[in-house]
Design a protein around this motif. Structure first.
Motif, PDB file in Angstrom:
ATOM      1  N   UNK A  89     -34.111  -6.437   6.086  1.00 25.78           N
ATOM      2  CA  UNK A  89     -34.546  -7.528   5.206  1.00 25.78           C
ATOM      3  C   UNK A  89     -33.712  -8.786   5.435  1.00 25.78           C
ATOM      4  N   UNK A  90     -32.511  -8.645   5.942  1.00 27.12           N
ATOM      5  CA  UNK A  90     -31.609  -9.781   6.095  1.00 27.12           C
ATOM      6  C   UNK A  90     -32.225 -10.898   6.932  1.00 27.12           C
ATOM      7  N   UNK A  91     -32.841 -10.530   8.056  1.00 28.23           N
ATOM      8  CA  UNK A  91     -33.414 -11.545   8.943  1.00 28.23           C
ATOM      9  C   UNK A  91     -34.503 -12.344   8.241  1.00 28.23           C
ATOM     10  N   UNK A  92     -35.292 -11.685   7.387  1.00 27.12           N
ATOM     11  CA  UNK A  92     -36.359 -12.377   6.665  1.00 27.12           C
ATOM     12  C   UNK A  92     -35.779 -13.404   5.698  1.00 27.12           C
ATOM     13  N   UNK A  93     -34.740 -13.026   4.979  1.00 27.88           N
ATOM     14  CA  UNK A  93     -34.139 -13.933   4.004  1.00 27.88           C
ATOM     15  C   UNK A  93     -33.456 -15.102   4.716  1.00 27.88           C
ATOM     16  N   UNK A  94     -32.797 -14.834   5.832  1.00 30.31           N
ATOM     17  CA  UNK A  94     -32.149 -15.913   6.582  1.00 30.31           C
ATOM     18  C   UNK A  94     -33.185 -16.907   7.100  1.00 30.31           C
ATOM     19  N   UNK A  95     -34.305 -16.387   7.611  1.00 26.13           N
ATOM     20  CA  UNK A  95     -35.372 -17.268   8.094  1.00 26.13           C
ATOM     21  C   UNK A  95     -35.957 -18.093   6.945  1.00 26.13           C
ATOM     22  N   UNK A  96     -36.099 -17.472   5.780  1.00 28.85           N
ATOM     23  CA  UNK A  96     -36.607 -18.183   4.602  1.00 28.85           C
ATOM     24  C   UNK A  96     -35.670 -19.309   4.198  1.00 28.85           C
ATOM     25  N   UNK A  97     -34.377 -19.031   4.152  1.00 26.12           N
ATOM     26  CA  UNK A  97     -33.404 -20.060   3.767  1.00 26.12           C
ATOM     27  C   UNK A  97     -33.402 -21.222   4.738  1.00 26.12           C
ATOM     28  N   UNK A  98     -33.492 -20.939   6.017  1.00 27.45           N
ATOM     29  CA  UNK A  98     -33.507 -22.013   7.014  1.00 27.45           C
ATOM     30  C   UNK A  98     -34.776 -22.848   6.895  1.00 27.45           C
ATOM     31  N   UNK A  99     -35.912 -22.193   6.667  1.00 30.05           N
ATOM     32  CA  UNK A  99     -37.171 -22.939   6.520  1.00 30.05           C
ATOM     33  C   UNK A  99     -37.121 -23.838   5.285  1.00 30.05           C
ATOM     34  N   UNK A 100     -36.650 -23.305   4.179  1.00 33.78           N
ATOM     35  CA  UNK A 100     -36.578 -24.099   2.953  1.00 33.78           C
ATOM     36  C   UNK A 100     -35.614 -25.273   3.100  1.00 33.78           C
ATOM     37  N   UNK A 101     -34.506 -25.048   3.793  1.00 35.29           N
ATOM     38  CA  UNK A 101     -33.548 -26.142   3.995  1.00 35.29           C
ATOM     39  C   UNK A 101     -34.192 -27.288   4.759  1.00 35.29           C
ATOM     40  N   UNK A 102     -34.940 -26.961   5.792  1.00 39.88           N
ATOM     41  CA  UNK A 102     -35.569 -27.999   6.602  1.00 39.88           C
ATOM     42  C   UNK A 102     -36.698 -28.687   5.845  1.00 39.88           C
TER      43      UNK A 102
END
Length: 262
Positions: free
Chosen positions: A184-197
């Motif tokens: 699940x970690x990779x999904x949450x990291x990808x979500x955080x990066x998308x939201x930041x951008x």
């Protein structure tokens, strides 16, 4: 100075965080010892260090959860007093490490997301809640569930939605994937990066995991015994190009031991 001149100039020109000489004590323990750094608007900034290095204290200070410190701190150009009449601002929000512990077990997702809106007197709650859930990949079927009815990844998505529902400028991340399964970690990291951008957020990530920090952050600060010992670019961290011996030790430890072959 710990900053490269060009990086320091960019951060100072439009800084969301400006910290100079931050010092904090807990009894006889010096938790922060003259920490200075700046984070530019829209930047992803990471802080790494072993347990007891002061990184969590620094994050709590920025979140308004610590008082009685000394030094100078400004967020979005506004000086922050060391003792406040009111803790927290809508423009600074935090995602905690444990998504289960940070959510009230007797509150539905709807109530969890409605609460910060009510506290800050923000109108349009129905639409904001629906939009926040959609932004983190949750549907309307999750809205009236309780934390125990959600997976760990879904709970952390709710925690992220709660942090973002007030449209903050600064998002503080306290090891946001440490309590999650590796899958699940990779999904949450990808979500955080998308939201930041998408939202042009300024983020500050605290972690002991150098790989995660190097993935999400452009610049990384290394802390030891309450002091900021080095600041380097993420590409230098990944390549192992560090000036300080302690930073090199952290990099070596993060890569683990390689078994030699006969």
């Amino acid at each position: 100075s710990l900053y490269a001149p060009a990086a320091r100039g960019r951060a100072a020109a439009r800084a969301v965080i400006e910290a100079q000489g931050l010092t904090a004590r807990f009894g006889a323990t010096l938790a922060l010892d003259g920490v200075s750094f700046a984070v530019a608007a829209g930047e992803a900034y990471g802080i790494v260090g072993e347990s007891g290095s002061g990184k969590s204290t620094l994050l709590r200070l920025l979140a308004g959860l610590e008082e009685g410190w000394s030094g100078r701190l400004a967020i979005a150009g506004t000086p922050v007093p060391s003792r406040r009449r009111r803790l927290g601002w809508s423009g600074v929000q935090m995602v905690f490490q444990d998504p289960y512990g940070s959510l009230h077990p007797r509150h539905t997702v709807d109530r969890t997301l409605a609460e910060p809106l009510a506290i800050h007197g923000v109108a349009g709650g129905e639409a904001r809640i629906a939009q926040s859930l959609a932004a983190v990949g949750l549907g309307p079927e999750h809205r009236f569930r309780y934390p125990h009815q959600l997976s760990g990844g879904q709970r952390q998505r709710v925690a992220i939605a709660r942090a973002l529902i007030l449209a903050p400028r600064l998002l503080l991340l306290d090891e946001p994937t440490a309590a999650l399964d590796v899958s699940v970690q990779a999904e949450i990291l990808a979500l955080l990066e998308r939201l930041r951008q998408e939202r042009r957020l300024t983020t500050l990530l605290v972690s002991h995991n150098l790989a995660i920090v190097a993935r999400l952050c452009a610049r990384v600060a290394v802390m030891r015994q309450g002091r900021l010992v080095e600041e380097l670019a993420a590409e230098d961290l990944r390549a192992g190009r560090a000036r300080d011996a302690y930073t090199r030790e952290l990099i070596a430890a993060s890569r683990g031991y390689r078994r030699s072959t006969p």
